[in-house]
Scaffold this motif. Structure first.
Motif, PDB file in Angstrom:
ATOM      1  N   THR A 149       0.876  -1.169   0.000  1.00 41.90           N
ATOM      2  CA  THR A 149       0.000   0.000   0.000  1.00 41.90           C
ATOM      3  C   THR A 149       0.912   1.217   0.000  1.00 41.90           C
ATOM      4  OG1 THR A 149      -1.842   1.120   1.090  1.00 41.90           O
ATOM      5  CG2 THR A 149      -0.220   0.054   2.523  1.00 41.90           C
TER       6      THR A 149
ATOM      7  N   GLN B 265      -8.967  -3.045   2.036  1.00 41.05           N
ATOM      8  CA  GLN B 265      -8.712  -2.443   3.350  1.00 41.05           C
ATOM      9  C   GLN B 265      -7.380  -1.702   3.365  1.00 41.05           C
ATOM     10  OE1 GLN B 265      -9.134  -6.330   5.346  1.00 41.05           O
ATOM     11  NE2 GLN B 265     -10.451  -5.280   6.832  1.00 41.05           N
ATOM     12  N   ALA B 266      -6.373  -2.297   2.749  1.00 41.90           N
ATOM     13  CA  ALA B 266      -5.038  -1.689   2.767  1.00 41.90           C
ATOM     14  C   ALA B 266      -5.024  -0.346   2.038  1.00 41.90           C
ATOM     15  CB  ALA B 266      -4.031  -2.644   2.130  1.00 41.90           C
TER      16      ALA B 266
ATOM     17  N   LEU C  92      -5.534   2.961   4.084  1.00 44.95           N
ATOM     18  CA  LEU C  92      -4.613   3.304   5.167  1.00 44.95           C
ATOM     19  C   LEU C  92      -3.734   4.543   4.938  1.00 44.95           C
ATOM     20  CD1 LEU C  92      -3.362  -0.307   6.056  1.00 44.95           C
ATOM     21  CD2 LEU C  92      -5.016   1.068   7.337  1.00 44.95           C
TER      22      LEU C  92
ATOM     23  N   PHE D 281      -3.404   7.642   7.764  1.00 45.28           N
ATOM     24  CA  PHE D 281      -2.369   7.325   8.747  1.00 45.28           C
ATOM     25  C   PHE D 281      -1.203   8.304   8.653  1.00 45.28           C
ATOM     26  CE2 PHE D 281      -4.790   3.662   9.688  1.00 45.28           C
ATOM     27  CZ  PHE D 281      -4.297   3.117  10.869  1.00 45.28           C
TER      28      PHE D 281
ATOM     29  N   THR E 129      -9.388   7.016  12.164  1.00 46.03           N
ATOM     30  CA  THR E 129      -7.970   6.650  12.342  1.00 46.03           C
ATOM     31  C   THR E 129      -7.393   7.300  13.584  1.00 46.03           C
ATOM     32  OG1 THR E 129      -7.655   6.371   9.952  1.00 46.03           O
ATOM     33  CG2 THR E 129      -5.684   6.765  11.271  1.00 46.03           C
TER      34      THR E 129
ATOM     35  N   TRP F  99       2.081   0.086  12.324  1.00 48.56           N
ATOM     36  CA  TRP F  99       1.814  -1.177  11.605  1.00 48.56           C
ATOM     37  C   TRP F  99       1.709  -2.373  12.544  1.00 48.56           C
ATOM     38  CZ3 TRP F  99       0.565   2.050   8.282  1.00 48.56           C
ATOM     39  CH2 TRP F  99       0.198   1.706   6.978  1.00 48.56           C
TER      40      TRP F  99
ATOM     41  N   LEU G 276      -1.819  -2.631  13.538  1.00 51.99           N
ATOM     42  CA  LEU G 276      -2.655  -3.176  12.468  1.00 51.99           C
ATOM     43  C   LEU G 276      -2.441  -4.682  12.338  1.00 51.99           C
ATOM     44  CD1 LEU G 276      -1.979  -0.320   9.918  1.00 51.99           C
ATOM     45  CD2 LEU G 276      -4.225  -0.858  10.858  1.00 51.99           C
TER      46      LEU G 276
ATOM     47  N   PRO H 293      -8.912  -0.035   9.664  1.00 51.87           N
ATOM     48  CA  PRO H 293      -9.698   1.027   9.036  1.00 51.87           C
ATOM     49  C   PRO H 293     -11.184   0.688   9.078  1.00 51.87           C
ATOM     50  CG  PRO H 293      -8.653  -0.334   7.361  1.00 51.87           C
ATOM     51  CD  PRO H 293      -8.097  -0.775   8.685  1.00 51.87           C
TER      52      PRO H 293
END
Length: 337
Positions: free
Chosen positions: A98, A128-129, A132, A136, A167, A296, A299, A306
């Motif tokens: 990503t 989903q990625a 980010l 972020f 976030t 990370w 996550l 997210p």
């Protein structure tokens, strides 16, 4: 180094400044990665407020950036520019990443600086990625770098159910801060609290200044992240504790306000703000390294994730923008190629 790639691709173009309907599919050449860049076959691209501003004609891409909208992507690395592998050790053809980009995300292929690529967190799909990087990077820079939010301090974020807000709530909570968030409906207030906010505040019928003052024993909050501006500016100052830090990332309610700065002096407040898109690759590389180290793992472990509002096919970017502008969503909107 590359796979055999097509010469052309589908990309979303802005036919002229205007409403969502000006976002139209077009055919563009597949970009070639420059030195230090990788080419990503895009599986999904995040939709963000700056994309809307660009579409309206108010946020032109920086010099050298693609005119195609889209600031974050996820997908497969299919070509490496000169030196890219050495800039990001371990990055190779076929990797899924990503990445934060300065433009070009609403397309089937997009070039990205290797140092702005991050691995896909464990258990995440590419949709989903793709949700980010923009949020972020923005939250990390403004809340944890510029405003230096510390464990045990209190934090107020406006727009708590936006991509930025969801976030910020999760990161601040996970890293040990007390979190407060404003939102515009009971459903959104509950969503903020479910994500970790100690108190969601319905700005339509509650005064966030009074709420955070009461919750902090009259002291106020240490850090505020504001994307509203306008009449919130003076109210933010009232809501802040001595030595507090206020960071602006947008002005949805207006960039001008009448402000009494006496409290800024008496409380020794710091007022700051930033935009991300025009910052240097070197700066973004440093942010990416901090995110890899600090965010990370959260996550990867599933402690944070997210909040996904909706996804649309790439060709339906106009529908995605219409949803973004309605402000009825909670979390991130993503386009899938």
């Amino acid at each position: 180094m590359s796979q055999t790639l097509p010469e052309s691709m589908t990309a979303i173009e802005i036919s002229e400044p205007g409403g969502p309907e000006v976002l139209v599919p077009g055919i563009r050449p597949v970009p070639q990665p420059a030195a230090g860049e990788v080419l990503v076959k895009v599986a999904a691209a995040g939709v963000n407020r700056p994309d809307v501003l660009q579409r309206l004609g108010g946020y032109p891409p920086p010099p050298g950036a693609s005119d195609i909208p889209g600031l974050e992507i996820a997908g497969e690395v299919v070509a490496l520019g000169e030196g890219a592998a050495s800039l990001s050790p371990g990055l190779s053809l076929g990797d899924q990443v990503t990445a934060l980009v300065t433009g070009g995300g609403y397309a089937q292929y997009c070039a990205a600086p290797a140092v702005q690529c991050l691995p896909i967190p464990k258990g995440f799909d590419l949709t989903q990625a793709a949700a980010l990087p923009e949020t972020f990077f923005t939250v990390w820079v403004n809340v944890f770098q510029r405003s230096a939010l510390q464990p045990g301090e209190s934090f107020l974020v406006h727009g708590g159910t936006s991509g930025i807000g969801t976030t910020a709530i999760q990161l601040a909570k996970a890293l040990g801060s007390r979190v407060f968030a404003t939102a515009g409906s009971p459903e959104k207030v509950k969503a903020c609290e479910d994500l970790g906010a100690e108190r969601g505040i319905n700005y339509r019928d509650e005064d966030f200044v009074a709420v955070v003052k009461e919750a902090t024993g009259g002291k106020g909050v240490n850090v505020v992240l504001d994307m509203v501006g306008g009449d919130y500016i003076q109210r933010n100052i009232k809501a802040m504790a001595p030595e507090g830090r206020l960071s602006f990332i947008a002005f949805l309610g207006g960039a001008k306000a009448e402000v009494d700065f006496t409290s800024v002096m008496l409380k020794r407040l710091t007022i700051t703000g930033s935009t991300l898109r025009a910052r240097s690759v070197d700066f973004k590389a440093q942010v990416a390294a901090e995110l890899r180290e600090k965010a990370w793992p959260l996550l990867d472990s599933g402690r944070i994730a997210p909040v996904m509002a909706a996804s649309f096919p790439l060709e339906e970017a106009a529908k995605a923008h219409a949803l973004m502008e309605s402000s009825s969503h909670i979390g991130k909107i993503v386009l899938k190629t």
